[in-house]
Design an enzyme around this catalytic site. Structure first.
Site, PDB file in Angstrom:
ATOM      1  N   ARG A   1     147.875  90.066  11.013  1.00 48.26           N
ATOM      2  CA  ARG A   1     148.891  89.658  10.025  1.00 48.26           C
ATOM      3  C   ARG A   1     149.872  90.794   9.749  1.00 48.26           C
ATOM      4  O   ARG A   1     150.974  90.581   9.265  1.00 48.26           O
ATOM      5  CB  ARG A   1     148.231  89.163   8.729  1.00 48.26           C
ATOM      6  CG  ARG A   1     149.241  88.812   7.642  1.00 48.26           C
ATOM      7  CD  ARG A   1     148.753  87.762   6.666  1.00 48.26           C
ATOM      8  NE  ARG A   1     147.412  88.025   6.168  1.00 48.26           N
ATOM      9  CZ  ARG A   1     147.101  88.989   5.285  1.00 48.26           C
ATOM     10  NH1 ARG A   1     148.022  89.780   4.810  1.00 48.26           N
ATOM     11  NH2 ARG A   1     145.848  89.135   4.899  1.00 48.26           N
TER      12      ARG A   1
ATOM     13  N   TYR B   1     171.745  73.506   6.765  1.00 45.53           N
ATOM     14  CA  TYR B   1     170.603  72.721   7.243  1.00 45.53           C
ATOM     15  C   TYR B   1     169.860  72.143   6.028  1.00 45.53           C
ATOM     16  O   TYR B   1     169.686  72.840   5.017  1.00 45.53           O
ATOM     17  CB  TYR B   1     169.683  73.639   8.064  1.00 45.53           C
ATOM     18  CG  TYR B   1     168.351  73.034   8.365  1.00 45.53           C
ATOM     19  CD1 TYR B   1     168.238  71.908   9.180  1.00 45.53           C
ATOM     20  CD2 TYR B   1     167.186  73.569   7.835  1.00 45.53           C
ATOM     21  CE1 TYR B   1     167.006  71.342   9.446  1.00 45.53           C
ATOM     22  CE2 TYR B   1     165.943  73.014   8.107  1.00 45.53           C
ATOM     23  CZ  TYR B   1     165.866  71.895   8.910  1.00 45.53           C
ATOM     24  OH  TYR B   1     164.640  71.337   9.169  1.00 45.53           O
TER      25      TYR B   1
ATOM     26  N   ASP C   1     173.085  82.121   9.038  1.00 46.60           N
ATOM     27  CA  ASP C   1     172.219  81.357   9.936  1.00 46.60           C
ATOM     28  C   ASP C   1     173.003  81.125  11.225  1.00 46.60           C
ATOM     29  O   ASP C   1     174.001  80.408  11.240  1.00 46.60           O
ATOM     30  CB  ASP C   1     171.831  80.033   9.253  1.00 46.60           C
ATOM     31  CG  ASP C   1     170.819  79.227  10.060  1.00 46.60           C
ATOM     32  OD1 ASP C   1     170.867  79.286  11.300  1.00 46.60           O
ATOM     33  OD2 ASP C   1     170.011  78.516   9.431  1.00 46.60           O
TER      34      ASP C   1
ATOM     35  N   LYS D   1     164.932  76.374  18.168  1.00 44.85           N
ATOM     36  CA  LYS D   1     166.050  75.677  18.787  1.00 44.85           C
ATOM     37  C   LYS D   1     166.448  76.364  20.103  1.00 44.85           C
ATOM     38  O   LYS D   1     165.706  76.283  21.048  1.00 44.85           O
ATOM     39  CB  LYS D   1     167.199  75.586  17.781  1.00 44.85           C
ATOM     40  CG  LYS D   1     166.747  75.210  16.340  1.00 44.85           C
ATOM     41  CD  LYS D   1     166.217  73.805  16.224  1.00 44.85           C
ATOM     42  CE  LYS D   1     165.541  73.470  14.899  1.00 44.85           C
ATOM     43  NZ  LYS D   1     166.303  73.740  13.694  1.00 44.85           N
TER      44      LYS D   1
END
Ligand SMILES: *Cc1c(COP(=O)(O)O)cnc(C)c1O
Length: 391
Positions: free
Chosen positions: A55, A110, A175, A200
């Protein structure tokens, strides 16, 4: 092509190894503890203590991060399990570092981002505004300005430099999912952070969910601190696929863009289509195409003359396009933003009911146009031919 792979020859291998260890043997308490301390405060593991626990840090993820940072002209990058995990970390890190809790968001965004900010889930207060209203809307307690360009789903272009100036020192997060680093590098225009839904174009094959933020070392340390505490880290298998995907990113983006340019130009002539949203076809009052944005990309949205009913018909009538959310992959997708990706957006800011969003892939563009034509024809031509028949 070569970033994040600099040490491979020395290791005697040609492709990056995948390190799946969730934990790492500790040489001794002191060095392990010091390495833990270094990573928990946002730094790198130290050589003696090692990675301690996955982590905190993972070498396969770090390879993808260093390659993406190079592509975005950034000092560093920090990867997450999704684009939304990345956005969450950006908001938490900036509000924590600045002690402020107001976020200024330039619409359209978005749907997931819009919803995350509207929900107040992260303890923030949001104001939505147009790019031209940033100067008037920024407040003494503003921690972050968020924008997308080209924006999802209407492909609106925002002048990054103008927003950075209007933000008067408040960090601006861009973004860059739609443009990819191949077509646009927001940090070159003064942005503080650039975010990708790596799901994407970076992945590009529809088989990874991931997010990443590129920025300077100081912000990267703050983002890693958030990731170490809250989790949301990228799995090494996903990181491997993303790193591999970056090698073909330029040729995928350019080939998909060439297809999209043909499809978009053809759509402007189609009698069922009221308007095509595509950079270079839509207005560009600030002259951003060719300067800030180096290409038109491969995302297209269309307003249908037949509104929602026709949109519904088209999504069920396509056969080569897949009716599915997401974007940026090698195969073409079509979806209805108002009902799906932008469903959680407040009604006044939601995309219109006759809008469809197309992600253009690598198929033969003739085949894509043939498919769209038969899907659009059934109902779409009705008003036009009906008028002609009556006359
Ligand atoms: C998909 C998307 C996101 C969210 O990314 P996930 O990987 O789905 O969490 C954020 N921004 C844009 C522009 C997107 O298209």
């Amino acid at each position: 092509m070569h970033a994040g792979r600099e040490d491979l020859a020395g290791l005697g291998v040609h492709v990056p190894p995948i390190d799946l260890s969730s934990t790492n043997p500790l040489p001794d308490i002191e060095s392990g503890g010091l390495s833990y301390e270094a990573m928990a405060s946002g730094g790198m593991p130290n050589a003696e203590g090692g990675a301690v626990y996955a982590r905190l840090w993972n070498p396969t993820v770090a390879r993808f991060e260093s390659a993406l940072a190079r592509l975005e002209n950034a000092e560093a990058a920090v990867a997450y399990s999704s684009g939304m995990a990345a956005m969450t970390a950006a908001v938490l890190a900036t509000t924590k570092e600045t002690g402020r809790r107001h976020v200024l968001a330039v619409r359209p965004l978005y749907g997931g981002t819009d919803h995350l900010l509207a929900s107040g889930l992260l303890g923030t207060e949001v104001t939505y505004c147009a790019a031209s209203d940033v100067a008037a809307s920024v407040r003494p307690d503003t921690a972050l300005v968020v924008l997308e360009t080209p924006a999802n789903p209407t492909l609106d272009l925002v002048d990054i430099r103008a927003v950075v100036e209007a933000a008067r020192g408040v960090p601006v997060l861009v973004d860059n999912t739609f443009a990819t680093p191949i077509l646009q590098n927001p940090l070159d225009f003064g942005a503080s952070m650039v975010l990708h839904s790596a799901t994407k174009y970076l992945g590009g094959h529809g088989d990874v969910v991931a997010g990443v933020i590129a920025c300077d070392q100081e912000r990267a340390a703050a983002l890693r601190r958030v990731r170490a505490v809250t989790g949301g880290l990228l799995h090494p298998l996903g990181a491997y696929l993303l790193h591999r995907g970056l090698a073909t990113l330029p040729i995928r983006v350019r080939a998909q863009q060439a297809n999209a340019q043909r499809v978009a130009a053809w759509l402007t002539t189609h009698p069922s289509v009221a308007r095509v949203h595509y950079p270079g076809i839509a207005g560009d009052p600030h002259g951003l195409l060719g300067t800030q944005l180096r290409g038109t990309g491969a995302m297209i949205s269309i307003d249908l003359l037949g509104g929602y009913e026709q949109a519904k018909h088209v999504t069920s009538a396509v056969s080569l396009f897949t009716h599915a959310v997401s974007l940026g992959g090698v195969d073409s997708l079509i979806q209805h933003p108002a009902a799906l990706t932008h469903r959680p957006v407040a009604p006044e800011a939601r995309p219109t009911a006759g809008l469809l969003r197309l992600s253009i892939g690598l198929e033969d563009p003739e085949d894509l146009m043939t498919d769209l034509d038969q899907a659009l024809a059934t109902r779409g031509r009705v008003p036009v031919t009906a008028g002609a028949t009556h006359a």
